[in-house]
Design a protein around this motif. Sequence first.
Motif, mmCIF file in Angstrom:
data_model
loop_
_atom_site.group_PDB
_atom_site.id
_atom_site.type_symbol
_atom_site.label_atom_id
_atom_site.label_comp_id
_atom_site.label_asym_id
_atom_site.label_seq_id
_atom_site.Cartn_x
_atom_site.Cartn_y
_atom_site.Cartn_z
ATOM 1 N N TRP A 144 27.531 -0.109 -10.664
ATOM 2 C CA TRP A 144 26.982 0.541 -9.473
ATOM 3 C C TRP A 144 25.495 0.883 -9.603
ATOM 4 N N PRO A 145 25.046 1.528 -10.685
ATOM 5 C CA PRO A 145 23.607 1.842 -10.775
ATOM 6 C C PRO A 145 22.725 0.600 -10.697
ATOM 7 N N ARG A 146 23.128 -0.499 -11.387
ATOM 8 C CA ARG A 146 22.345 -1.733 -11.340
ATOM 9 C C ARG A 146 22.326 -2.308 -9.922
ATOM 10 N N VAL A 316 1.410 -1.366 -3.587
ATOM 11 C CA VAL A 316 1.487 -0.926 -4.983
ATOM 12 C C VAL A 316 2.530 0.173 -5.140
ATOM 13 N N MET A 317 2.672 1.020 -4.125
ATOM 14 C CA MET A 317 3.634 2.111 -4.209
ATOM 15 C C MET A 317 5.058 1.571 -4.273
ATOM 16 N N SER A 318 5.373 0.612 -3.447
ATOM 17 C CA SER A 318 6.707 0.020 -3.478
ATOM 18 C C SER A 318 6.920 -0.783 -4.753
ATOM 19 N N ALA A 319 5.852 -1.362 -5.289
ATOM 20 C CA ALA A 319 5.975 -2.070 -6.561
ATOM 21 C C ALA A 319 6.368 -1.099 -7.669
ATOM 22 N N GLY A 320 5.774 0.108 -7.655
ATOM 23 C CA GLY A 320 6.147 1.130 -8.623
ATOM 24 C C GLY A 320 7.600 1.546 -8.451
ATOM 25 N N TRP A 321 8.036 1.672 -7.198
ATOM 26 C CA TRP A 321 9.435 1.997 -6.892
ATOM 27 C C TRP A 321 10.365 0.936 -7.483
ATOM 28 N N THR A 322 10.046 -0.342 -7.225
ATOM 29 C CA THR A 322 10.911 -1.430 -7.674
ATOM 30 C C THR A 322 10.991 -1.490 -9.194
ATOM 31 N N ALA A 323 9.842 -1.433 -9.859
ATOM 32 C CA ALA A 323 9.823 -1.526 -11.322
ATOM 33 C C ALA A 323 10.600 -0.377 -11.956
ATOM 34 N N ALA A 324 10.405 0.837 -11.444
ATOM 35 C CA ALA A 324 11.100 2.000 -12.003
ATOM 36 C C ALA A 324 12.596 1.939 -11.727
ATOM 37 N N ILE A 326 14.457 -0.762 -11.440
ATOM 38 C CA ILE A 326 15.051 -1.753 -12.341
ATOM 39 C C ILE A 326 15.143 -1.199 -13.756
ATOM 40 N N TYR A 327 14.075 -0.549 -14.216
ATOM 41 C CA TYR A 327 14.086 0.027 -15.564
ATOM 42 C C TYR A 327 15.084 1.179 -15.677
ATOM 43 N N GLY A 328 15.046 2.087 -14.725
ATOM 44 C CA GLY A 328 15.856 3.303 -14.817
ATOM 45 C C GLY A 328 17.330 3.093 -14.595
ATOM 46 N N SER A 329 17.709 1.955 -14.005
ATOM 47 C CA SER A 329 19.126 1.736 -13.710
ATOM 48 C C SER A 329 19.983 1.660 -14.967
ATOM 49 N N GLY A 330 19.384 1.356 -16.115
ATOM 50 C CA GLY A 330 20.145 1.255 -17.342
ATOM 51 C C GLY A 330 20.218 2.542 -18.141
ATOM 52 N N LEU A 377 -0.359 5.985 -6.410
ATOM 53 C CA LEU A 377 0.657 5.250 -5.660
ATOM 54 C C LEU A 377 1.762 4.738 -6.581
ATOM 55 N N VAL A 378 1.380 4.187 -7.728
ATOM 56 C CA VAL A 378 2.379 3.715 -8.684
ATOM 57 C C VAL A 378 3.240 4.881 -9.164
ATOM 58 N N THR A 379 2.590 6.022 -9.439
ATOM 59 C CA THR A 379 3.316 7.199 -9.917
ATOM 60 C C THR A 379 4.322 7.688 -8.880
ATOM 61 N N GLY A 380 3.881 7.791 -7.624
ATOM 62 C CA GLY A 380 4.779 8.243 -6.573
ATOM 63 C C GLY A 380 5.944 7.297 -6.354
ATOM 64 N N GLY A 381 5.661 5.992 -6.353
ATOM 65 C CA GLY A 381 6.738 5.021 -6.200
ATOM 66 C C GLY A 381 7.705 5.059 -7.362
ATOM 67 N N ALA A 382 7.181 5.212 -8.574
ATOM 68 C CA ALA A 382 8.035 5.270 -9.761
ATOM 69 C C ALA A 382 8.950 6.492 -9.717
ATOM 70 N N GLY A 383 8.436 7.611 -9.211
ATOM 71 C CA GLY A 383 9.263 8.812 -9.109
ATOM 72 C C GLY A 383 10.487 8.581 -8.255
ATOM 73 N N VAL A 384 10.298 7.894 -7.128
ATOM 74 C CA VAL A 384 11.433 7.597 -6.254
ATOM 75 C C VAL A 384 12.352 6.570 -6.895
ATOM 76 N N GLY A 385 11.765 5.540 -7.503
ATOM 77 C CA GLY A 385 12.558 4.479 -8.113
ATOM 78 C C GLY A 385 13.430 4.962 -9.257
ATOM 79 N N LEU A 386 12.939 5.933 -10.031
ATOM 80 C CA LEU A 386 13.720 6.460 -11.144
ATOM 81 C C LEU A 386 14.948 7.227 -10.671
#
Length: 478
Positions: A144-146, A316-324, A326-330, A377-386
């Motif tokens: 589910w997380p992935r 860039v903000m959504s890119a940070g969201w996506t990367a985080a 994918i990383y945080g799902s594990g 922007l990367v930081t804000g997106g990463a916060g949501v993505g995590l």
Amino acid sequence: MTGSNRPAVSSGWGNLLSGANLVRSLALSGGVALHAVNLYISTTILPSVVREIGGFDYYAWNTTLFVIASILGAALSSPLLARAGPRGSYVAAVLGFIAGTLVCAAANTMEIMLAGRFVQGFGGGILLALAYAMVRRVFAEPLWPRALALLSSMWGIATLLGPAVGGVFAELGFWRGAFLFLIPAASLVALASLFVLPPRVEKRTESKPLPIVQLALLTLAVFAASWGGMGANLSSTVVGMVTALGLVGLVIVTERKSRHRLLPAGKFELPTALGSLYMASALLAVTVTCTEIFLPLFLQELHGRSPMEAGYIAAVMSAGWTAAAIYGSGLKGDRRTSAVRAGPVLSLASMATLAAVMPWTGADGDWLPLALICTALVTGGAGVGLAYPHLSAMILHLAPQGEEDKAASSIMTVQLCATAFGAAIAGLAVNLAGASSTPDDMDAANAARWLFVTVAVAPITCLVVMNTVSFKGADHAS
């Protein structure tokens, strides 16, 4: 068989993206991608549309009607799922999306375009909600997380693909081709769903009446908030926002008293984990969506960037969201809890930085302001993505018995509603701070400062709400 009843399996990306799971992943993520890419394509080509068919006075209604229709579609996805089953409801939603897209491509007046956008939004809203509902049906619980991270990442991909596709067709002078571009992709999603989604629900439940009253009140509330957020004058702003708040209150009261609810039990009870999780996930999503609405405008007005440059800097903000995501799902255990709690902290830091740096234009050739903006922007997106995929997985895990599909589909209903109301409030902040109805005359620096100060309220509130959640109790099974 639901995800919770499946035998233990690996929770890695390799299992999610191989064999039958790969086709399932493509079908579900494709539905989200259709809705998201279409949103960015339409935004990009809309200036070309109004130049050809007119209707500039209804420019904003292209987005307003689309979002309202998406909310209605997401809200009605659970009853549709009970009646038509996973396969039938998903194919019906894709066909509705295709029908609306064809109307948009053939439109020769703005009225026809708006009709097509409404049908598009309705079908897309169903697809969004069904994608989340299907996760617990077609994947084992460890995945589910992935799977949720994959769905979340589609928005980041859309911010890269949508403006590019729309921009190419706009440059070619054939904006209708941008809509036609979506038809083959939608057809592939429908075809994949025919092969991998189950034909019917596990247990046939009695058909329940639709919550028509709640849907009508919710639609009127979004209309009122959008009207008030335009900030045409003080009286219309006050009337619009007060009316919207009153209608939201009526939705809550009606939901609590009604036997036929739009949302699952416990949704509006913030001391409970389920209500807090819904609210936290919605508040996090608001920080990204409300920022991206006005970011291209401020990058052009204050920092001299071209429309294409501004669009991709905003991505860039959504890119940070996506990367985080994918990383945080594990992440598991305490690391997962830490990531979820870090989400609103990173988002708040991002909004504070943007409030300070966006009005600062710097000297010619000064790269520092833009570098700080991109970092924020990367930081804000990463916060949501995590945090967002894990919050969604917790909601699936805590879904009340008998309301699992409603709880899953409500993830997108709540997010879309929060986005609509957040966009209205953000627009109001920009209009009041900028004190102008046109970009050329507005005080862009002051508008930017107050926009990000206003949006910062969302992660602050999210931090407060998260303190009501015991993550050990709300966490999904490892």
